[in-house]
Motif scaffolding. Structure first.
Motif, PDB file in Angstrom:
ATOM      1  N   ASN A   1       0.758  -1.184  -0.209  1.00 17.57           N
ATOM      2  CA  ASN A   1       0.118   0.006  -0.121  1.00 17.57           C
ATOM      3  C   ASN A   1       0.876   1.389  -0.028  1.00 17.57           C
ATOM      4  O   ASN A   1       0.331   2.542   0.125  1.00 17.57           O
ATOM      5  CB  ASN A   1      -1.043   0.014   1.089  1.00 17.57           C
ATOM      6  CG  ASN A   1      -0.474  -0.260   2.568  1.00 17.57           C
ATOM      7  OD1 ASN A   1       0.845  -0.182   2.424  1.00 17.57           O
ATOM      8  ND2 ASN A   1      -1.235  -0.735   3.448  1.00 17.57           N
ATOM      9  N   VAL A   2       2.272   1.088  -0.375  1.00 16.36           N
ATOM     10  CA  VAL A   2       2.845   2.190  -0.654  1.00 16.36           C
ATOM     11  C   VAL A   2       2.878   2.670  -2.032  1.00 16.36           C
ATOM     12  O   VAL A   2       3.233   2.053  -2.820  1.00 16.36           O
ATOM     13  CB  VAL A   2       4.460   2.247  -0.181  1.00 16.36           C
ATOM     14  CG1 VAL A   2       5.193   3.202  -0.601  1.00 16.36           C
ATOM     15  CG2 VAL A   2       4.662   1.863   1.233  1.00 16.36           C
ATOM     16  N   HIS A   3       2.421   4.234  -2.055  1.00 15.43           N
ATOM     17  CA  HIS A   3       2.458   4.574  -3.698  1.00 15.43           C
ATOM     18  C   HIS A   3       3.685   5.191  -4.105  1.00 15.43           C
ATOM     19  O   HIS A   3       3.705   6.447  -3.925  1.00 15.43           O
ATOM     20  CB  HIS A   3       1.199   5.467  -3.855  1.00 15.43           C
ATOM     21  CG  HIS A   3      -0.112   4.835  -3.433  1.00 15.43           C
ATOM     22  ND1 HIS A   3      -0.556   3.502  -3.855  1.00 15.43           N
ATOM     23  CD2 HIS A   3      -1.064   5.117  -2.285  1.00 15.43           C
ATOM     24  CE1 HIS A   3      -1.577   3.146  -3.240  1.00 15.43           C
ATOM     25  NE2 HIS A   3      -1.879   4.228  -2.342  1.00 15.43           N
ATOM     26  N   ALA A   4       4.773   4.672  -4.169  1.00  8.90           N
ATOM     27  CA  ALA A   4       6.139   5.032  -4.752  1.00  8.90           C
ATOM     28  C   ALA A   4       5.961   5.979  -5.712  1.00  8.90           C
ATOM     29  O   ALA A   4       6.519   7.194  -5.752  1.00  8.90           O
ATOM     30  CB  ALA A   4       7.099   3.914  -4.694  1.00  8.90           C
ATOM     31  N   LEU A   5       5.196   5.632  -6.682  1.00  9.25           N
ATOM     32  CA  LEU A   5       4.947   6.679  -7.976  1.00  9.25           C
ATOM     33  C   LEU A   5       3.410   6.554  -8.308  1.00  9.25           C
ATOM     34  O   LEU A   5       2.876   5.726  -8.156  1.00  9.25           O
ATOM     35  CB  LEU A   5       5.689   6.033  -9.087  1.00  9.25           C
ATOM     36  CG  LEU A   5       7.176   6.020  -9.395  1.00  9.25           C
ATOM     37  CD1 LEU A   5       7.593   5.724 -10.818  1.00  9.25           C
ATOM     38  CD2 LEU A   5       7.683   7.275  -8.847  1.00  9.25           C
ATOM     39  N   ALA A   6       3.000   7.774  -8.173  1.00 10.99           N
ATOM     40  CA  ALA A   6       1.423   8.061  -8.093  1.00 10.99           C
ATOM     41  C   ALA A   6       1.014   8.790  -9.196  1.00 10.99           C
ATOM     42  O   ALA A   6       0.039   9.563  -9.398  1.00 10.99           O
ATOM     43  CB  ALA A   6       1.101   8.919  -6.873  1.00 10.99           C
ATOM     44  N   GLY A   7       1.831   8.629 -10.476  1.00 10.36           N
ATOM     45  CA  GLY A   7       1.240   9.072 -11.821  1.00 10.36           C
ATOM     46  C   GLY A   7       2.238   9.982 -12.388  1.00 10.36           C
ATOM     47  O   GLY A   7       2.308  11.166 -12.024  1.00 10.36           O
ATOM     48  N   VAL A   8       3.318   9.659 -13.056  1.00  8.44           N
ATOM     49  CA  VAL A   8       4.406  10.522 -13.607  1.00  8.44           C
ATOM     50  C   VAL A   8       4.586  10.269 -15.069  1.00  8.44           C
ATOM     51  O   VAL A   8       4.405   9.300 -15.545  1.00  8.44           O
ATOM     52  CB  VAL A   8       5.748   9.901 -13.039  1.00  8.44           C
ATOM     53  CG1 VAL A   8       7.045  10.621 -13.646  1.00  8.44           C
ATOM     54  CG2 VAL A   8       5.887  10.182 -11.504  1.00  8.44           C
ATOM     55  N   ASP A   9       4.427  11.442 -15.738  1.00 14.40           N
ATOM     56  CA  ASP A   9       4.655  11.664 -17.165  1.00 14.40           C
ATOM     57  C   ASP A   9       5.797  12.570 -17.308  1.00 14.40           C
ATOM     58  O   ASP A   9       6.277  13.766 -16.736  1.00 14.40           O
ATOM     59  CB  ASP A   9       3.295  12.504 -17.753  1.00 14.40           C
ATOM     60  CG  ASP A   9       2.070  11.679 -17.675  1.00 14.40           C
ATOM     61  OD1 ASP A   9       1.916  10.841 -18.642  1.00 14.40           O
ATOM     62  OD2 ASP A   9       1.064  12.054 -17.011  1.00 14.40           O
ATOM     63  N   ILE A  10       6.734  11.930 -18.209  1.00 13.53           N
ATOM     64  CA  ILE A  10       7.901  12.492 -18.366  1.00 13.53           C
ATOM     65  C   ILE A  10       8.538  12.222 -19.608  1.00 13.53           C
ATOM     66  O   ILE A  10       8.300  11.025 -20.222  1.00 13.53           O
ATOM     67  CB  ILE A  10       8.973  12.192 -17.314  1.00 13.53           C
ATOM     68  CG1 ILE A  10      10.208  13.089 -17.468  1.00 13.53           C
ATOM     69  CG2 ILE A  10       9.145  10.799 -17.344  1.00 13.53           C
ATOM     70  CD1 ILE A  10      11.002  13.011 -16.162  1.00 13.53           C
ATOM     71  N   ASP A  11       8.791  13.280 -20.502  1.00 13.82           N
ATOM     72  CA  ASP A  11       9.817  12.925 -21.866  1.00 13.82           C
ATOM     73  C   ASP A  11      10.971  13.497 -21.503  1.00 13.82           C
ATOM     74  O   ASP A  11      11.187  14.650 -21.424  1.00 13.82           O
ATOM     75  CB  ASP A  11       8.918  14.121 -22.740  1.00 13.82           C
ATOM     76  CG  ASP A  11       7.596  13.365 -23.371  1.00 13.82           C
ATOM     77  OD1 ASP A  11       7.753  12.104 -23.856  1.00 13.82           O
ATOM     78  OD2 ASP A  11       6.756  14.007 -23.519  1.00 13.82           O
ATOM     79  N   ILE A  12      11.987  12.631 -21.973  1.00 13.74           N
ATOM     80  CA  ILE A  12      13.223  12.894 -21.696  1.00 13.74           C
ATOM     81  C   ILE A  12      13.932  13.058 -23.372  1.00 13.74           C
ATOM     82  O   ILE A  12      14.146  11.820 -23.892  1.00 13.74           O
ATOM     83  CB  ILE A  12      14.056  11.985 -20.914  1.00 13.74           C
ATOM     84  CG1 ILE A  12      13.507  11.913 -19.687  1.00 13.74           C
ATOM     85  CG2 ILE A  12      15.577  12.418 -20.768  1.00 13.74           C
ATOM     86  CD1 ILE A  12      13.912  10.914 -18.739  1.00 13.74           C
ATOM     87  N   PRO A  13      14.322  14.104 -23.899  1.00 11.52           N
ATOM     88  CA  PRO A  13      14.700  14.162 -25.153  1.00 11.52           C
ATOM     89  C   PRO A  13      15.956  13.474 -25.366  1.00 11.52           C
ATOM     90  O   PRO A  13      17.067  13.585 -24.202  1.00 11.52           O
ATOM     91  CB  PRO A  13      14.779  15.653 -25.560  1.00 11.52           C
ATOM     92  CG  PRO A  13      14.193  16.356 -24.592  1.00 11.52           C
ATOM     93  CD  PRO A  13      14.264  15.532 -23.244  1.00 11.52           C
TER      94      PRO A  13
END
Ligand SMILES: Nc1ncnc2c1ncn2[C@@H]1O[C@H](COP(=O)(O)OP(=O)(O)OP(=O)(O)O)[C@@H](O)[C@H]1O
Ligand SMILES: [Mg+2]
Length: 231
Positions: A19-31
């Motif tokens: 029940n640990v939400h380590a990532l809670a919705g990450v959007d990332i673009d790395i050129p």
């Protein structure tokens, strides 16, 4: 294929440990070719993000794309092959094989990617020379300083010409001056070889070597800014 094909993207990344939400919705673009620093409080999800982006961890949901290709659904074996071929890693410490001399440590990923031992050792010696470690080529990690060992780790991360180098606290075990030297080497070698760099750090001065800073809080991107970069 254009170089843009090597850009790395994370879409709606969620990672739960129980029940640990380590990532809670990450959007990332790395050129492609960008040097990106990730900062944030302890436990905010920085390492989890790095491990998801690099395929060490499978996200609970969301997608990772490398060069426009969704790689998150690949089976474990294909993901390991992808890591070996396209990614290099530098961690805080303890990542070198203690029994092997520096040049064999650097040659290892090349040999795992099917280079002959002779070709791999020769490429490793070239990289060690480039990083000012020609005298350390035959020394084992325990016979080197922390800064030298991190330079060997950088040589190893870059030897197989990866598209992306992931570094988690690469200077965390070093004094500040040595840490900055290592960071300068890491950013310049990545730039010279055209590799994208994703580096997790607690040190704002280390982050300043990168041209973009992403701050994570509670498993989400809290801030995303261009920094100018010291490199
Ligand atoms: N394998 C795991 N099992 C259970 N919980 C985990 C695991 N890995 C990470 N976590 C939890 O997920 C959250 C995010 O951890 P993460 O390691 O990503 O933080 P971090 O930002 O890298 O922290 P630090 O700066 O201390 O390295 C924390 O609450 C952590 O306890
Ligand atoms: Mg961490």
């Amino acid at each position: 294929m254009s170089t843009d094909n090597r850009a790395l993207t994370g879409r709606a990344l969620v990672k739960n440990f129980g029940n640990v939400h380590a990532l809670a919705g990450v959007d990332i673009d790395i050129p492609s070719g960008q040097a990106l620093a990730i900062m944030g409080p302890s436990g905010s999800g920085k390492s989890t993000l790095l491990h998801c982006l690099s395929g060490i961890l499978t996200p609970t949901s969301g997608e990772i794309c490398l060069g426009g290709k969704n790689v998150s659904g690949l089976p474990d074996k294909s993901r390991s092959r992808l890591r070996l071929k396209h990614f290099g890693f530098v961690f805080q410490d303890g990542q070198l094989v203690p029994e092997l001399p520096a040049n064999e440590n650097v040659a290892l990923p090349l040999m795992l990617s099917d280079a002959s031992r002779r070709t791999a050792i020769s490429a490793a010696d070239d990289w060690l020379r480039r990083l000012g470690l020609e005298d350390e080529a035959n020394r084992r990690p325990g016979e080197m300083s922390g800064g030298q060992a991190q330079r060997v780790a950088i040589a190893r991360a870059l030897a197989a010409s990866p598209a992306v180098v992931f570094a988690d606290e690469p200077t965390g075990a070093l004094d500040q001056a040595t840490g900055h030297e290592v960071m300068q080497l890491l950013t310049t070698t990545c730039r010279m070889s055209g590799a994208t760099l994703v580096v997790v750090t607690h040190d704002p001065q280390v982050a300043a070597w990168c041209e973009r800073l992403v701050e994570i809080r509670d498993g989400r991107i809290h801030a995303d800014s261009k920094t100018g970069g010291a490199r």
